[in-house]
Scaffold this motif. Structure first.
Motif, PDB file in Angstrom:
ATOM      1  N   ASP A   1       0.594  -1.002   0.100  1.00  0.00           N
ATOM      2  CA  ASP A   1       0.176  -0.069  -0.222  1.00  0.00           C
ATOM      3  C   ASP A   1       1.026   0.936   0.186  1.00  0.00           C
ATOM      4  O   ASP A   1      -0.110   2.029  -0.229  1.00  0.00           O
ATOM      5  CB  ASP A   1      -1.305  -0.175   1.580  1.00  0.00           C
ATOM      6  CG  ASP A   1      -0.483   0.293   2.431  1.00  0.00           C
ATOM      7  OD1 ASP A   1       0.591  -0.934   2.679  1.00  0.00           O
ATOM      8  OD2 ASP A   1      -0.634   0.616   3.757  1.00  0.00           O
ATOM      9  N   HIS A   2       2.089   1.083  -0.405  1.00  0.00           N
ATOM     10  CA  HIS A   2       3.076   2.487   0.245  1.00  0.00           C
ATOM     11  C   HIS A   2       3.814   2.819  -0.857  1.00  0.00           C
ATOM     12  O   HIS A   2       4.733   1.348  -1.675  1.00  0.00           O
ATOM     13  CB  HIS A   2       3.941   2.507   1.293  1.00  0.00           C
ATOM     14  CG  HIS A   2       3.704   2.408   2.175  1.00  0.00           C
ATOM     15  ND1 HIS A   2       2.918   1.550   3.348  1.00  0.00           N
ATOM     16  CD2 HIS A   2       3.158   3.479   3.398  1.00  0.00           C
ATOM     17  CE1 HIS A   2       2.867   1.801   4.699  1.00  0.00           C
ATOM     18  NE2 HIS A   2       2.269   3.145   4.443  1.00  0.00           N
ATOM     19  N   GLU A   3       3.937   3.446  -1.563  1.00  0.00           N
ATOM     20  CA  GLU A   3       4.264   3.214  -3.191  1.00  0.00           C
ATOM     21  C   GLU A   3       5.401   3.227  -3.472  1.00  0.00           C
ATOM     22  O   GLU A   3       6.244   3.129  -4.469  1.00  0.00           O
ATOM     23  CB  GLU A   3       3.274   5.326  -3.576  1.00  0.00           C
ATOM     24  CG  GLU A   3       3.928   5.266  -5.258  1.00  0.00           C
ATOM     25  CD  GLU A   3       3.314   6.598  -5.788  1.00  0.00           C
ATOM     26  OE1 GLU A   3       3.632   6.778  -7.503  1.00  0.00           O
ATOM     27  OE2 GLU A   3       2.539   7.413  -5.355  1.00  0.00           O
ATOM     28  N   ALA A   4       6.074   3.786  -2.491  1.00  0.00           N
ATOM     29  CA  ALA A   4       7.596   4.458  -2.426  1.00  0.00           C
ATOM     30  C   ALA A   4       8.326   2.553  -2.153  1.00  0.00           C
ATOM     31  O   ALA A   4       8.954   2.776  -2.935  1.00  0.00           O
ATOM     32  CB  ALA A   4       8.133   5.111  -0.891  1.00  0.00           C
ATOM     33  N   ILE A   5       7.818   1.542  -1.383  1.00  0.00           N
ATOM     34  CA  ILE A   5       7.924   0.493  -1.213  1.00  0.00           C
ATOM     35  C   ILE A   5       7.680  -0.354  -2.573  1.00  0.00           C
ATOM     36  O   ILE A   5       8.821  -1.159  -2.551  1.00  0.00           O
ATOM     37  CB  ILE A   5       7.364  -0.281  -0.108  1.00  0.00           C
ATOM     38  CG1 ILE A   5       7.612   0.802   1.273  1.00  0.00           C
ATOM     39  CG2 ILE A   5       7.343  -1.584   0.136  1.00  0.00           C
ATOM     40  CD1 ILE A   5       8.726   0.105   2.104  1.00  0.00           C
ATOM     41  N   ARG A   6       6.407   0.456  -3.691  1.00  0.00           N
ATOM     42  CA  ARG A   6       6.263  -0.730  -4.612  1.00  0.00           C
ATOM     43  C   ARG A   6       7.547  -0.127  -5.644  1.00  0.00           C
ATOM     44  O   ARG A   6       8.100  -1.018  -6.172  1.00  0.00           O
ATOM     45  CB  ARG A   6       5.186  -0.405  -5.091  1.00  0.00           C
ATOM     46  CG  ARG A   6       4.137  -1.507  -4.421  1.00  0.00           C
ATOM     47  CD  ARG A   6       2.699  -0.946  -5.370  1.00  0.00           C
ATOM     48  NE  ARG A   6       2.579   0.013  -5.737  1.00  0.00           N
ATOM     49  CZ  ARG A   6       1.823   0.878  -4.265  1.00  0.00           C
ATOM     50  NH1 ARG A   6       1.427   1.150  -3.994  1.00  0.00           N
ATOM     51  NH2 ARG A   6       1.522   2.427  -5.797  1.00  0.00           N
ATOM     52  N   LEU A   7       7.583   0.939  -5.230  1.00  0.00           N
ATOM     53  CA  LEU A   7       9.480   1.937  -6.272  1.00  0.00           C
ATOM     54  C   LEU A   7      10.529   0.980  -6.453  1.00  0.00           C
ATOM     55  O   LEU A   7      11.136   0.467  -6.805  1.00  0.00           O
ATOM     56  CB  LEU A   7       8.936   3.094  -5.996  1.00  0.00           C
ATOM     57  CG  LEU A   7      10.400   3.924  -7.001  1.00  0.00           C
ATOM     58  CD1 LEU A   7      10.520   3.513  -8.778  1.00  0.00           C
ATOM     59  CD2 LEU A   7      10.576   5.076  -6.847  1.00  0.00           C
ATOM     60  N   GLY A   8      10.812   0.683  -4.573  1.00  0.00           N
ATOM     61  CA  GLY A   8      11.460  -0.226  -4.543  1.00  0.00           C
ATOM     62  C   GLY A   8      12.250  -1.622  -4.508  1.00  0.00           C
ATOM     63  O   GLY A   8      12.807  -1.490  -5.465  1.00  0.00           O
ATOM     64  N   MET A   9      10.540  -2.105  -4.946  1.00  0.00           N
ATOM     65  CA  MET A   9      10.509  -3.212  -5.258  1.00  0.00           C
ATOM     66  C   MET A   9      10.753  -3.805  -6.931  1.00  0.00           C
ATOM     67  O   MET A   9      11.249  -4.384  -7.479  1.00  0.00           O
ATOM     68  CB  MET A   9      10.017  -3.638  -5.048  1.00  0.00           C
ATOM     69  CG  MET A   9       8.780  -4.268  -3.524  1.00  0.00           C
ATOM     70  SD  MET A   9       7.628  -4.420  -2.227  1.00  0.00           S
ATOM     71  CE  MET A   9       6.720  -5.400  -3.640  1.00  0.00           C
ATOM     72  N   ARG A  10      10.214  -2.737  -7.870  1.00  0.00           N
ATOM     73  CA  ARG A  10      10.182  -2.433  -9.160  1.00  0.00           C
ATOM     74  C   ARG A  10      11.560  -2.299  -9.306  1.00  0.00           C
ATOM     75  O   ARG A  10      12.151  -2.592 -10.673  1.00  0.00           O
ATOM     76  CB  ARG A  10       9.185  -1.055  -9.520  1.00  0.00           C
ATOM     77  CG  ARG A  10       9.863  -0.817 -10.763  1.00  0.00           C
ATOM     78  CD  ARG A  10       8.535  -0.225 -11.487  1.00  0.00           C
ATOM     79  NE  ARG A  10       7.798  -0.426 -11.513  1.00  0.00           N
ATOM     80  CZ  ARG A  10       7.181  -1.219 -12.593  1.00  0.00           C
ATOM     81  NH1 ARG A  10       7.732  -1.307 -13.843  1.00  0.00           N
ATOM     82  NH2 ARG A  10       5.444  -1.831 -12.427  1.00  0.00           N
TER      83      ARG A  10
END
Length: 235
Positions: free
Chosen positions: A27-36
């Motif tokens: 649910d955190h965009e910053a975490i998804r960005l890091g995972m991407r």
């Protein structure tokens, strides 16, 4: 996500010809960005989509059928446990949980829901990639810290370790090498890491793990880790 790693707990991924498609759920965009960034930096991987809650994760997973999902646990609308349960029940995809492991109930819940592994969100990128390879090859990946947390929580709650099928001491059921493998299982390392520690091949480790779990009558490495903790606590 850090660059530090314990070399003993890494996995040497096998070669896959097809591209591995990954769904990112947090649910955190910053975490998804890091995972991407982690996924797209690795050869042979691509991001198949992103979801910010469990409902969207199930819907998107059903639509795109990713090879593996990097799943958060605490999310709005539907949490990662229920999403994992629905996805696993339909055999849509493998699920690798990325967690902060600060809520034991979430870890137990996700394991029961069918998660194929747990890693810390602070794990090094190469460990995340190695873990995805391992899960896709049929291994169950458990970060040592997560395994320790689950075992400690179970023991603190006075949850009995699973009993073997013969209700005997594992020392009476297992061969010497199988006992060596059981000891290693309590650390949470992958089959590859266990093989390196014991000086045997990963294929041989897989065979031993399968036999150990069968003889003990358990279905997960966490259950085996609980038995190992009780068996070898005084060693």
């Amino acid at each position: 996500m850090t660059d530090e790693t314990d070399e003993q707990c890494t996995h040497a991924p096998g070669v896959r010809e097809q591209t591995i498609r990954v769904l990112l759920v947090d649910d955190h965009e910053a975490i998804r960005l890091g995972m991407r960034m982690v996924v797209e930096s690795a050869a042979g991987f691509e991001v198949a989509g992103e979801a910010n809650n469990g409902v969207n994760a199930v819907t998107l997973a059903t639509a795109v059928r990713p090879d593996i999902i990097l799943m958060d646990l605490r999310m709005p609308i539907m949490d990662g446990i229920e999403a994992t349960r629905l996805i696993s029940a339909q055999a849509i995809s493998k699920v690798l949980v990325l967690t902060t492991f600060d809520h034991d109930d979430y870890l137990f819940g996700a394991l029961s829901a069918g998660a194929n592994g747990f890693l810390l969100k602070s794990a090094a990128p190469r460990d995340i990639i190695a873990a995805m390879h391992a899960v896709l090859e049929g291994d169950q990946v458990l970060a040592p810290e997560v395994t320790a947390t689950i075992v400690r929580a179970a023991l603190d709650a006075k949850t009995s370790a699973p009993q073997s099928t013969a209700d005997c001491d594992p020392r009476e059921l297992l061969t010497g090498r199988e006992l060596d493998v059981l000891k290693e299982l309590r650390t949470g390392c992958t089959n590859y890491a266990i093989g390196r520690s014991l000086g045997i091949s990963e294929t041989t480790v897989k065979t031993h793990v399968s036999r150990v779990m069968s003889k003990l009558g358990v279905s997960s490495r966490v259950q085996a880790a609980l038995i190992a903790h009780v068996t070898f606590e005084n060693d």
